[in-house]
Design a protein around this motif. Structure first.
Motif, PDB file in Angstrom:
ATOM      1  N   LEU A   1     -12.012   6.561  27.919  1.00 19.12           N
ATOM      2  CA  LEU A   1     -10.999   6.397  28.952  1.00 19.12           C
ATOM      3  C   LEU A   1     -10.003   7.554  29.037  1.00 19.12           C
ATOM      4  CD1 LEU A   1     -10.250   2.631  28.237  1.00 19.12           C
ATOM      5  CD2 LEU A   1     -11.598   3.550  30.134  1.00 19.12           C
ATOM      6  N   TYR A   2      -9.527   8.005  27.885  1.00 18.85           N
ATOM      7  CA  TYR A   2      -8.492   9.041  27.849  1.00 18.85           C
ATOM      8  C   TYR A   2      -8.825  10.048  26.755  1.00 18.85           C
ATOM      9  CZ  TYR A   2      -6.310   5.118  30.253  1.00 18.85           C
ATOM     10  OH  TYR A   2      -6.070   4.086  31.110  1.00 18.85           O
ATOM     11  N   PRO A   3      -9.831  10.865  26.985  1.00 21.53           N
ATOM     12  CA  PRO A   3     -10.332  11.753  25.924  1.00 21.53           C
ATOM     13  C   PRO A   3      -9.348  12.824  25.465  1.00 21.53           C
ATOM     14  CG  PRO A   3     -11.379  12.253  28.031  1.00 21.53           C
ATOM     15  CD  PRO A   3     -10.632  10.973  28.222  1.00 21.53           C
ATOM     16  N   ASP A   4      -8.302  13.076  26.251  1.00 19.14           N
ATOM     17  CA  ASP A   4      -7.328  14.105  25.861  1.00 19.14           C
ATOM     18  C   ASP A   4      -6.173  13.556  25.024  1.00 19.14           C
ATOM     19  OD1 ASP A   4      -8.735  16.109  27.200  1.00 19.14           O
ATOM     20  OD2 ASP A   4      -7.724  15.671  29.100  1.00 19.14           O
ATOM     21  N   VAL A   5      -6.134  12.233  24.861  1.00 18.36           N
ATOM     22  CA  VAL A   5      -5.047  11.624  24.083  1.00 18.36           C
ATOM     23  C   VAL A   5      -5.303  11.810  22.595  1.00 18.36           C
ATOM     24  CG1 VAL A   5      -3.890   9.454  23.505  1.00 18.36           C
ATOM     25  CG2 VAL A   5      -4.484   9.952  25.882  1.00 18.36           C
ATOM     26  N   LEU A   6      -4.285  12.290  21.887  1.00 16.06           N
ATOM     27  CA  LEU A   6      -4.391  12.525  20.452  1.00 16.06           C
ATOM     28  C   LEU A   6      -3.953  11.290  19.663  1.00 16.06           C
ATOM     29  CD1 LEU A   6      -2.813  16.102  20.259  1.00 16.06           C
ATOM     30  CD2 LEU A   6      -5.219  15.486  20.587  1.00 16.06           C
ATOM     31  N   VAL A   7      -4.397  11.222  18.418  1.00 20.40           N
ATOM     32  CA  VAL A   7      -4.004  10.131  17.525  1.00 20.40           C
ATOM     33  C   VAL A   7      -3.398  10.718  16.261  1.00 20.40           C
ATOM     34  CG1 VAL A   7      -4.779   8.151  16.151  1.00 20.40           C
ATOM     35  CG2 VAL A   7      -5.796   8.590  18.407  1.00 20.40           C
ATOM     36  N   TRP A   8      -2.184  10.246  15.937  1.00 22.17           N
ATOM     37  CA  TRP A   8      -1.521  10.616  14.691  1.00 22.17           C
ATOM     38  C   TRP A   8      -1.425   9.386  13.809  1.00 22.17           C
ATOM     39  CZ3 TRP A   8       3.460  13.334  16.967  1.00 22.17           C
ATOM     40  CH2 TRP A   8       3.078  14.512  17.627  1.00 22.17           C
ATOM     41  N   LYS A   9      -1.626   9.568  12.515  1.00 18.29           N
ATOM     42  CA  LYS A   9      -1.474   8.449  11.570  1.00 18.29           C
ATOM     43  C   LYS A   9      -0.287   8.737  10.657  1.00 18.29           C
ATOM     44  CE  LYS A   9      -2.613   4.606   9.444  1.00 18.29           C
ATOM     45  NZ  LYS A   9      -1.205   4.305   9.056  1.00 18.29           N
ATOM     46  N   ALA A  10       0.653   7.801  10.634  1.00 14.74           N
ATOM     47  CA  ALA A  10       1.859   7.960   9.833  1.00 14.74           C
ATOM     48  C   ALA A  10       1.694   7.311   8.463  1.00 14.74           C
ATOM     49  CB  ALA A  10       3.051   7.332  10.557  1.00 14.74           C
ATOM     50  N   PHE A  11       2.350   7.907   7.481  1.00 14.99           N
ATOM     51  CA  PHE A  11       2.372   7.375   6.120  1.00 14.99           C
ATOM     52  C   PHE A  11       3.815   7.363   5.616  1.00 14.99           C
ATOM     53  CE2 PHE A  11      -1.862   8.991   6.704  1.00 14.99           C
ATOM     54  CZ  PHE A  11      -2.677   8.048   6.066  1.00 14.99           C
ATOM     55  N   SER A  12       4.167   6.284   4.939  1.00 16.29           N
ATOM     56  CA  SER A  12       5.492   6.169   4.335  1.00 16.29           C
ATOM     57  C   SER A  12       5.443   6.764   2.933  1.00 16.29           C
ATOM     58  CB  SER A  12       5.927   4.703   4.284  1.00 16.29           C
ATOM     59  OG  SER A  12       6.019   4.174   5.592  1.00 16.29           O
ATOM     60  N   VAL A  13       6.319   7.718   2.681  1.00 21.26           N
ATOM     61  CA  VAL A  13       6.225   8.532   1.471  1.00 21.26           C
ATOM     62  C   VAL A  13       7.432   8.321   0.562  1.00 21.26           C
ATOM     63  CG1 VAL A  13       6.134  10.908   0.615  1.00 21.26           C
ATOM     64  CG2 VAL A  13       4.859  10.289   2.671  1.00 21.26           C
ATOM     65  N   ASP A  14       7.174   8.219  -0.735  1.00 23.04           N
ATOM     66  CA  ASP A  14       8.216   8.306  -1.757  1.00 23.04           C
ATOM     67  C   ASP A  14       7.684   9.175  -2.884  1.00 23.04           C
ATOM     68  OD1 ASP A  14       6.435   6.712  -3.166  1.00 23.04           O
ATOM     69  OD2 ASP A  14       7.682   4.909  -3.095  1.00 23.04           O
ATOM     70  N   GLU A  15       8.407   9.248  -3.990  1.00 24.46           N
ATOM     71  CA  GLU A  15       8.005  10.157  -5.073  1.00 24.46           C
ATOM     72  C   GLU A  15       6.699   9.736  -5.735  1.00 24.46           C
ATOM     73  OE1 GLU A  15      10.862   7.077  -6.639  1.00 24.46           O
ATOM     74  OE2 GLU A  15      10.798   8.470  -4.945  1.00 24.46           O
ATOM     75  N   GLU A  16       6.257   8.510  -5.502  1.00 29.81           N
ATOM     76  CA  GLU A  16       5.018   8.020  -6.103  1.00 29.81           C
ATOM     77  C   GLU A  16       3.839   8.034  -5.137  1.00 29.81           C
ATOM     78  OE1 GLU A  16       5.932   4.171  -7.614  1.00 29.81           O
ATOM     79  OE2 GLU A  16       7.382   4.902  -9.095  1.00 29.81           O
ATOM     80  N   PHE A  17       4.043   8.597  -3.953  1.00 28.18           N
ATOM     81  CA  PHE A  17       2.984   8.581  -2.948  1.00 28.18           C
ATOM     82  C   PHE A  17       1.745   9.324  -3.443  1.00 28.18           C
ATOM     83  CE2 PHE A  17       0.895  10.376   0.877  1.00 28.18           C
ATOM     84  CZ  PHE A  17       0.572   9.190   1.509  1.00 28.18           C
ATOM     85  N   ASP A  18       0.593   8.710  -3.186  1.00 32.71           N
ATOM     86  CA  ASP A  18      -0.688   9.294  -3.590  1.00 32.71           C
ATOM     87  C   ASP A  18      -1.391   9.827  -2.342  1.00 32.71           C
ATOM     88  OD1 ASP A  18      -3.178   9.946  -4.531  1.00 32.71           O
ATOM     89  OD2 ASP A  18      -3.553   8.024  -5.529  1.00 32.71           O
ATOM     90  N   PHE A  19      -1.545  11.138  -2.267  1.00 38.08           N
ATOM     91  CA  PHE A  19      -2.140  11.747  -1.085  1.00 38.08           C
ATOM     92  C   PHE A  19      -3.614  11.391  -0.899  1.00 38.08           C
ATOM     93  CE2 PHE A  19       1.563  14.623  -1.197  1.00 38.08           C
ATOM     94  CZ  PHE A  19       1.904  14.584   0.147  1.00 38.08           C
ATOM     95  N   SER A  20      -4.213  10.764  -1.877  1.00 42.76           N
ATOM     96  CA  SER A  20      -5.603  10.333  -1.693  1.00 42.76           C
ATOM     97  C   SER A  20      -5.702   9.279  -0.586  1.00 42.76           C
ATOM     98  CB  SER A  20      -6.181   9.783  -3.004  1.00 42.76           C
ATOM     99  OG  SER A  20      -5.526   8.586  -3.380  1.00 42.76           O
ATOM    100  N   GLU A  21      -4.572   8.653  -0.247  1.00 41.84           N
ATOM    101  CA  GLU A  21      -4.552   7.639   0.814  1.00 41.84           C
ATOM    102  C   GLU A  21      -4.920   8.230   2.176  1.00 41.84           C
ATOM    103  OE1 GLU A  21      -1.078   5.196   1.095  1.00 41.84           O
ATOM    104  OE2 GLU A  21      -0.765   5.184  -1.080  1.00 41.84           O
TER     105      GLU A  21
END
Length: 202
Positions: free
Chosen positions: A86-106
């Motif tokens: 339907l809208y092939p030019d629309v981008l998707v961003w995924k947000a993550f809530s970060v603190d000092e213990e955040f694991d980037f493997s997520e």
């Protein structure tokens, strides 16, 4: 609100965000004034039904869908399937809530499924905390995928932000929100102007 959006647009930001999460004090269901084509409209969603995301994407001619909840890999794949049709030019961003213990493997399972990540400060509720997280953790960022830096950024962060932007981190954009508000959803245009000018200053 419409007038405030138009005022902010005169500053020529790359993006303007609109929160479509009903529990947020910044929930938006109004009218977006005509914007210059270079300003992209970002719709912020939290665990929303895909059908509603698509409906609002059409209604507001969104350029970016920002997923700020606990959306799964399967959810993103389903959403991308609809967008491709339907809208092939629309981008998707995924947000993550970060603190000092955040694991980037997520972030790994979304690596090839979204166009960018967004890192915000972890809080008890969805939405802004008004506080920055420790940017030192970004040194552990394992990806080349562009990301948007968010979370309590205000005028006091200009100097450390300028230093961060000198690194080779793939920072795509800076997301400012609560620290530039006179009330939820209403931006202080003078403060934003100062921020932009200070950030440009060499």
């Amino acid at each position: 609100m419409k007038h405030n959006i138009a005022e902010v647009a005169t500053l020529q930001p790359d993006y303007l965000g609109f929160v479509f999460y009903e529990k947020s004090p910044r929930y938006f269901d109004g009218e977006i004034p005509a914007l210059p084509p270079r300003i992209k409209k970002v719709g912020v969603f939290v665990d929303e039904k895909i059908s509603k995301v698509i409906d609002l994407c059409k209604k507001y001619a969104l350029d970016v869908i920002q997923l700020h909840g606990n959306e799964t890999k399967e959810y993103v794949l389903d959403l991308q399937g609809y967008l491709t049709l339907l809208y092939p030019d629309v981008l998707v961003w995924k947000a993550f809530s970060v603190d000092e213990e955040f694991d980037f493997s997520e972030i790994k399972i979304f690596e090839n499924k979204v166009d960018a990540f967004l890192f915000d400060t972890k809080g008890k509720e969805k939405g802004g905390t008004g506080k920055t997280f420790d940017w030192e953790i970004l040194k552990k960022y394992p990806s080349k995928k562009p990301f948007i830096l968010s979370g309590g950024i205000g005028l006091e962060e200009v100097d450390p932000l300028r230093e961060l932007l000198k690194t080779d981190l793939p920072i795509h954009a800076i997301d400012v929100n609560s620290r530039f508000e006179t009330e939820p959803g209403r931006k202080d245009v003078l403060a934003l102007t100062s921020f932009i000018e200070l950030l440009k200053h060499d």
